[in-house]
Design a protein around this motif. Structure first.
Motif, PDB file in Angstrom:
ATOM      1  N   HIS A  45      60.197  18.514  25.423  1.00  0.00           N
ATOM      2  CA  HIS A  45      60.871  19.748  25.821  1.00  0.00           C
ATOM      3  C   HIS A  45      60.160  20.939  25.182  1.00  0.00           C
ATOM      4  O   HIS A  45      59.773  20.889  24.008  1.00  0.00           O
ATOM      5  CB  HIS A  45      62.336  19.736  25.373  1.00  0.00           C
ATOM      6  N   CYS A  70      58.911  15.427  20.950  1.00  0.00           N
ATOM      7  CA  CYS A  70      59.747  15.749  22.104  1.00  0.00           C
ATOM      8  C   CYS A  70      58.930  16.586  23.085  1.00  0.00           C
ATOM      9  O   CYS A  70      58.190  17.486  22.687  1.00  0.00           O
ATOM     10  CB  CYS A  70      60.985  16.524  21.652  1.00  0.00           C
ATOM     11  N   CYS A  98      60.831  22.495  21.351  1.00  0.00           N
ATOM     12  CA  CYS A  98      61.486  21.558  20.434  1.00  0.00           C
ATOM     13  C   CYS A  98      60.435  21.001  19.474  1.00  0.00           C
ATOM     14  O   CYS A  98      59.364  20.575  19.895  1.00  0.00           O
ATOM     15  CB  CYS A  98      62.158  20.425  21.199  1.00  0.00           C
ATOM     16  N   THR A 151      69.120  16.354  24.902  1.00  0.00           N
ATOM     17  CA  THR A 151      68.599  15.252  24.104  1.00  0.00           C
ATOM     18  C   THR A 151      67.087  15.218  24.230  1.00  0.00           C
ATOM     19  O   THR A 151      66.538  15.455  25.307  1.00  0.00           O
ATOM     20  CB  THR A 151      69.183  13.913  24.595  1.00  0.00           C
ATOM     21  N   CYS A 152      66.417  14.943  23.128  1.00  0.00           N
ATOM     22  CA  CYS A 152      64.959  14.871  23.148  1.00  0.00           C
ATOM     23  C   CYS A 152      64.487  13.815  24.147  1.00  0.00           C
ATOM     24  O   CYS A 152      65.205  12.854  24.456  1.00  0.00           O
ATOM     25  CB  CYS A 152      64.428  14.528  21.753  1.00  0.00           C
ATOM     26  N   THR A 153      63.276  14.003  24.626  1.00  0.00           N
ATOM     27  CA  THR A 153      62.708  13.051  25.580  1.00  0.00           C
ATOM     28  C   THR A 153      61.219  12.876  25.330  1.00  0.00           C
ATOM     29  O   THR A 153      60.561  13.781  24.812  1.00  0.00           O
ATOM     30  CB  THR A 153      62.933  13.530  27.029  1.00  0.00           C
ATOM     31  N   ASP A 154      60.708  11.699  25.687  1.00  0.00           N
ATOM     32  CA  ASP A 154      59.263  11.473  25.626  1.00  0.00           C
ATOM     33  C   ASP A 154      58.707  11.208  27.023  1.00  0.00           C
ATOM     34  O   ASP A 154      57.614  10.680  27.182  1.00  0.00           O
ATOM     35  CB  ASP A 154      58.928  10.307  24.688  1.00  0.00           C
ATOM     36  N   ASN A 210      61.095  18.473  17.292  1.00  0.00           N
ATOM     37  CA  ASN A 210      61.508  17.151  16.815  1.00  0.00           C
ATOM     38  C   ASN A 210      60.469  16.071  17.106  1.00  0.00           C
ATOM     39  O   ASN A 210      59.776  16.113  18.119  1.00  0.00           O
ATOM     40  CB  ASN A 210      62.831  16.730  17.469  1.00  0.00           C
ATOM     41  N   ARG A 211      60.410  15.108  16.188  1.00  0.00           N
ATOM     42  CA  ARG A 211      59.655  13.873  16.403  1.00  0.00           C
ATOM     43  C   ARG A 211      60.619  12.715  16.166  1.00  0.00           C
ATOM     44  O   ARG A 211      61.553  12.827  15.374  1.00  0.00           O
ATOM     45  CB  ARG A 211      58.458  13.769  15.449  1.00  0.00           C
ATOM     46  N   TYR A 239      66.064  23.643  23.244  1.00  0.00           N
ATOM     47  CA  TYR A 239      64.724  23.855  23.779  1.00  0.00           C
ATOM     48  C   TYR A 239      64.726  24.935  24.862  1.00  0.00           C
ATOM     49  O   TYR A 239      65.782  25.455  25.243  1.00  0.00           O
ATOM     50  CB  TYR A 239      64.185  22.547  24.361  1.00  0.00           C
ATOM     51  N   TYR A 243      66.979   8.938  20.400  1.00  0.00           N
ATOM     52  CA  TYR A 243      66.588  10.295  20.745  1.00  0.00           C
ATOM     53  C   TYR A 243      67.568  11.299  20.131  1.00  0.00           C
ATOM     54  O   TYR A 243      68.759  11.275  20.449  1.00  0.00           O
ATOM     55  CB  TYR A 243      66.563  10.467  22.265  1.00  0.00           C
ATOM     56  N   CYS A 298      68.488  18.158  20.773  1.00  0.00           N
ATOM     57  CA  CYS A 298      67.505  19.230  20.609  1.00  0.00           C
ATOM     58  C   CYS A 298      67.941  20.487  21.346  1.00  0.00           C
ATOM     59  O   CYS A 298      68.739  20.441  22.282  1.00  0.00           O
ATOM     60  CB  CYS A 298      66.115  18.790  21.067  1.00  0.00           C
TER      61      CYS A 298
END
Length: 301
Positions: A132, A130, A135, A188-191, A137-138, A150, A145, A148
């Motif tokens: 952020h 992620c 965070c 929400t996690c982001t890439d 998370n992976r 952050y 997603y 998270c």
């Protein structure tokens, strides 16, 4: 060279033993396994421990691993390879612990590290982190997603202090405490990097100076308004400056304030109340210290 060997890996304290050894000169450049052999011979020869015989094949040595980073000392244990050279891994007068579990060689440990790296690479394969701040998370590239928590701005590593630039009042002085600072945003996690993100993963002193120069100075009215609204932060900032001139290091002052914030956080409803509580407690302690000096002066007279 002297070492103190301890066996404490048993719930029955009557089976514990400590043994101080002065190492022969030849042992210093020999394997650590000699220490284990010496201790086990002494232990097993004692009639009091006949019910708990220890064997070399099922025991290993550990020593303390201590790290400190301008904050509380963190202690742990690290296993010693049976073929490691004594002077390379053991300090003079060190405490060494005899622990259940077979010994490992340097090659065994190197193989374990390599295998752990291989397994980590396998887990990370096909996943992304992620973007952020804060965070951990992976997730699979392209989703789904996960949720998270952050920080909305990058961390700051300035001198010994570590904090998130979006949460400047929550400072840490060791890595574990810094990582435990909860995020100030949820989502929400982001890439995908957000628009306007300059790619900086952390800020330093020069970034702080640039930021300070870009912020207009408060007027006297603004400052007075902040005081009457119950904001204690400006008072603490001025106190930090004054104490620095009196020889109290900034890092020490910040560590004390941080500790008080941790202790008082549960008793306050918001940041303003927390800073006010810190101001009051610190003021009380300073007053008590000054009174103690005054009493001592009167006693001397």
């Amino acid at each position: 060279m002297k070492v103190l060997l301890h066996y404490e890996d048993n719930e029955d304290s009557s089976l514990h033993k400590s043994l101080k050894i002065t190492l022969p000169k030849s042992w210093k450049t020999g394997p650590t396994s000699r220490l284990l052999t010496q201790f086990l011979e002494s232990y097993n020869a004692n009639e009091s421990f006949r019910s708990n015989p220890l064997t070399e094949a099922t025991m290993h040595l550990e020593t303390r691993s201590i790290s400190t980073e301008s904050g509380p000392t963190v202690s742990g244990r690290v296993a010693l390879a049976s073929d490691a050279v004594v002077v390379d891994v053991i300090a003079d007068r060190a405490d060494i612990y005899i622990v259940h579990g077979p010994s490992r060689t340097l090659q065994d440990m190197a193989d374990e590290v390599a295998e752990a790296k291989r397994q980590k690479a396998e887990r990370l394969k096909g996943s992304v982190a992620c973007l952020h701040f804060g965070c951990q998370n992976r997730f699979p590239k392209g989703g789904p997603y996960p949720d998270c928590r952050y920080h909305k701005a990058p961390p700051v590593f300035h001198e010994t202090a570590k904090f998130w630039s979006c949460c400047p009042n929550k400072k840490a002085y060791d890595w574990e405490t810094f990582q435990a600072i909860p995020g100030c945003e949820t989502g929400t996690c982001t890439d995908v990097r957000e628009e306007g993100d300059d790619g900086k993963q952390f800020l330093g002193g020069s970034d702080l100076r640039e930021k300070t120069e870009a912020v207009p100075l408060k007027s006297i009215d603004d400052f007075n308004k902040a005081q009457t609204s119950g904001e204690a932060a400006p008072i603490l900032e001025r106190l930090e400056t004054v104490l620095l001139q009196l020889g109290v290091e900034k890092e020490l002052f910040q560590q004390v304030v941080h500790g008080m914030k941790v202790n008082l956080e549960a008793q306050t409803a918001n940041e303003a109340e927390l800073m006010e509580a810190v101001k009051n407690e610190l003021g009380g302690k300073l007053k008590a210290a000054i009174k103690a000096v005054a009493v001592e002066q009167l006693r001397i007279k």
